[in-house]
Design a protein around this motif. Sequence first.
Motif, short mmCIF file in Angstrom:
data_model
loop_
_atom_site.label_atom_id
_atom_site.label_comp_id
_atom_site.label_asym_id
_atom_site.label_seq_id
_atom_site.Cartn_x
_atom_site.Cartn_y
_atom_site.Cartn_z
N ASP A 1 -0.28 -8.73 5.80
CA ASP A 1 0.90 -9.39 5.37
C ASP A 1 1.41 -8.57 4.20
O ASP A 1 2.68 -8.92 3.68
CB ASP A 1 0.48 -10.67 4.63
CG ASP A 1 0.16 -11.95 5.75
OD1 ASP A 1 0.83 -11.64 6.72
OD2 ASP A 1 -0.76 -12.69 5.49
N ALA A 2 0.80 -7.48 4.16
CA ALA A 2 1.26 -6.41 2.77
C ALA A 2 2.30 -5.70 3.63
O ALA A 2 2.65 -5.54 4.85
CB ALA A 2 -0.04 -5.50 2.72
N TYR A 3 3.10 -4.70 2.60
CA TYR A 3 4.13 -3.88 3.18
C TYR A 3 3.70 -2.57 2.59
O TYR A 3 2.82 -2.33 1.96
CB TYR A 3 5.30 -4.41 2.41
CG TYR A 3 6.22 -5.69 2.79
CD1 TYR A 3 6.65 -5.62 3.56
CD2 TYR A 3 5.80 -6.65 1.98
CE1 TYR A 3 7.59 -6.70 4.12
CE2 TYR A 3 6.25 -7.83 2.55
CZ TYR A 3 7.26 -8.03 3.37
OH TYR A 3 7.74 -9.07 3.98
N LEU A 4 4.32 -1.56 3.19
CA LEU A 4 3.98 -0.11 3.04
C LEU A 4 5.09 0.73 2.17
O LEU A 4 6.21 0.11 2.47
CB LEU A 4 3.79 0.72 4.45
CG LEU A 4 2.67 -0.06 5.31
CD1 LEU A 4 2.87 0.58 6.69
CD2 LEU A 4 1.21 0.25 4.51
N MET A 5 4.71 1.51 1.47
CA MET A 5 5.56 2.66 0.96
C MET A 5 5.10 3.98 1.29
O MET A 5 4.04 4.26 1.02
CB MET A 5 5.77 2.40 -0.45
CG MET A 5 6.87 3.15 -1.30
SD MET A 5 7.22 2.42 -3.01
CE MET A 5 9.18 2.94 -2.89
N TYR B 1 0.74 -1.24 -0.19
CA TYR B 1 -0.14 0.01 0.09
C TYR B 1 1.02 1.16 0.19
O TYR B 1 1.81 1.30 0.77
CB TYR B 1 -0.89 0.01 1.39
CG TYR B 1 -1.91 -0.98 1.23
CD1 TYR B 1 -3.19 -0.97 0.70
CD2 TYR B 1 -1.70 -2.25 1.53
CE1 TYR B 1 -4.14 -1.85 0.66
CE2 TYR B 1 -2.77 -3.37 1.47
CZ TYR B 1 -3.95 -3.09 1.04
OH TYR B 1 -5.26 -4.12 0.90
N ILE B 2 0.40 2.11 -0.95
CA ILE B 2 1.56 3.25 -1.17
C ILE B 2 0.67 4.42 -0.31
O ILE B 2 -0.59 4.56 -0.55
CB ILE B 2 1.56 3.89 -2.35
CG1 ILE B 2 2.61 2.78 -3.07
CG2 ILE B 2 2.35 5.15 -2.44
CD1 ILE B 2 1.89 1.81 -4.07
N ILE B 3 1.02 5.10 0.76
CA ILE B 3 0.33 5.84 1.65
C ILE B 3 1.20 7.34 1.63
O ILE B 3 2.33 7.31 1.43
CB ILE B 3 0.35 5.33 3.12
CG1 ILE B 3 1.40 4.97 3.81
CG2 ILE B 3 -0.62 3.96 2.97
CD1 ILE B 3 1.43 4.48 5.13
#
Length: 745
Positions: free
Chosen positions: A99-103, A57-59
Amino acid sequence: MTSSKCEAEIRPYNGRPTVFIDGEPHPLPGFNPNPRGTDRIFERAADYFFQHKLGVYIIHAPIDPFWQGDDIYDTPQGYDPQYFGVDESAEYALAGDPDAYLMVRFTPSPPTSWKALHLNEYALTEAVTTPGSPSLASDLFWEVMARVSTTIVQYCESRPWADRLMGYTNFHVTEGTHMPVDLGWLYDHNPVMVTRWRTFLQAKYHTEEALQNAYGDEALTFDTMQVPRDPLRGAVPDVTNMLYWQPAQQNQGLRDYLELQRDLWHKRFQQICAAMEDGVDRRVVFLYDALKQTQQGWNLGAFFHEKISWSPAYAEVMAGSGHISVAPLLDTPGCDGLMTPLDYQARGIGGVCEAEGIADSVVLRGKYYFAEMDQRTVPLGEIDYGTPRNDREFAALTWRNFATAWTRGFNAYLFDIGGGFYDTDARHDIIGRQIEMIKDSLHWPHENMPGIAMIIDDTAVLETNGSGNFLNEAVMWEQKMGIARCGVPFRIYLFDDLLLDDFPDHRVYYFPNLFRVDEERLEVLKNKVFRDGHVVVWGPGSGISDGQQISTASATALTGFEFDLMPVNTQRRIVLTNFDHSITQDLDPAAIIGGPLAYGPILFPTDGLDLGMAWTKWQCNQVGLAVKTFGKGAAGDQDGKVIQGEGDYAAVFTTAVPLPADLWRGISRYAGAHVYCDDNEVVLADNSLVAMHSMKSGAKRLALPGNHKVTDLITGEYFGDVTDLITFELNAPETRVFLLEAPES
């Protein structure tokens, strides 16, 4: 900082740059929700995507809470209640998809409170206006911007959710371009820029005598040199008669100013990369919204701003923003690649998907390109250019866009800039399958098929009057019209990429703006291009400058053609007159090349084989399109066999652009390239995929380079184990994507 944080880096995997997290490759299907918290806009969009189990997810990290006036805060000082803060965004995304990553992405534009204190640091036009951006010469601003960038990264690194944080994107100011130039103001007259200008000139010329000789003016001194004023903003008769290609003494002020902007932009880009790196003590991925060399000729202000008309002579945005000779910047420490939007022009149904950033160069250099797919939908985006009008168009567009990314070796994510663009079950039925395929794409080998290479010279504007109009036709629109529809895959590279040992072989090399020739460039071309039965396509001003003078001699040295030259701006069209050559034999006699844009001087080829006559001026009964062979010529001169030899190639010179799809296809066949489709459809391909995007229903054919096992990627339909031809019915609007695998033995 805790030891449980992930480590992320870019490594090659199956032929494409891939994000590795803790040593494992990840395909990273992604989504960027709108950060608005009102009416549950963020939550509702994220809730729809949770079902797909994304990779990232790009936040957003808003700037104002970290920066007010001259103060920079280590922790955010209050958020606009209408928006989610970076903590809220991270926590909500991970709660729904743990389980997702972040950017984290942010755009470090100065807040109004800083501008109020430091208006003297802003770019100043010759009309004494400050159109929104600090000067590239302002050390104060760029030092503060660097500090803010470091501060935001450090804050995010300190958060409990940082263990899932794999990278950051800095969107720069105005997404890498310079706002005054976007709005048509090339020259910055701020005193800080004037000081930089004089320092630059003194460093370049050393003596006032050398300065005077370069400018042809014995009265000049370093202490009195003013930043030039833009002649493109002059009276219409003066601009009309101003030749596009110019000798150095005539445009020395422009050349020097653009070189100064180049130096400043390189310094600023490196400064921000270092600032980002300073915020971490582990390996993460740093991406940037900049280096948009495929957008040469971009009339950004006139395209996006409702009340700005298209100018007959506007400053070229990328060069004016300092984006010249950018290839070395991709190797800057702290730069792992680019994250830019997909180009907004011609991106709608029936159009093409092209990256704003120089994606093919990024991938070639082992960096990561993550494309922002700001795919708008009705009703929220119904007035916006290219918005799909229904879900069938939405499916066709998004499949085309993802197929472009897969076949070019990069990744793309959906961006909900409007808030609610994708919030329907029907759209998520489409998106769900696309995310499954992004996950599968990790296992598809990627290799470019030898097709067409467009080679861009990002120093080209130095040989001109500074306008972007010609490049808009020859670079931007050529990508979207003929080349994209000729049935042969194409890629877009920087000229400097030819210096790389692993530059991939192509059959056709198109040079839309290689205006300057020198011995070093000729040597590169002899080693990589003028060989092996290739066909070189020379744009209208190829070789017209040696860096000092405009002449036919330098054009001949580069292209191998002899020329007549007429020193005038004029419209250019070409009517085909020879249909006996394999290049033109399948073209319609009604095909006319060129258009109403006037530029000059005109180069007319006077040798080689005539293919078409130029329609320019009364006094010019001249050839406009010609082909010439060198050594043993092109592959098409040897019954289609690819010739392995130095100096064996053919060249096509054209006085007008853009070229139609049928002509590109004829040139490609002559060069020995594989043609997938003869029907002027948008076709995308690498060694593992082939796709077609079309607005015309009916029976379609895709010819494959050899036998393959073929599967419809969207439906899962099996097309056969040993076939070199895919035949199918297309129900427009539609994109079909096929997976190609080695036949089962």
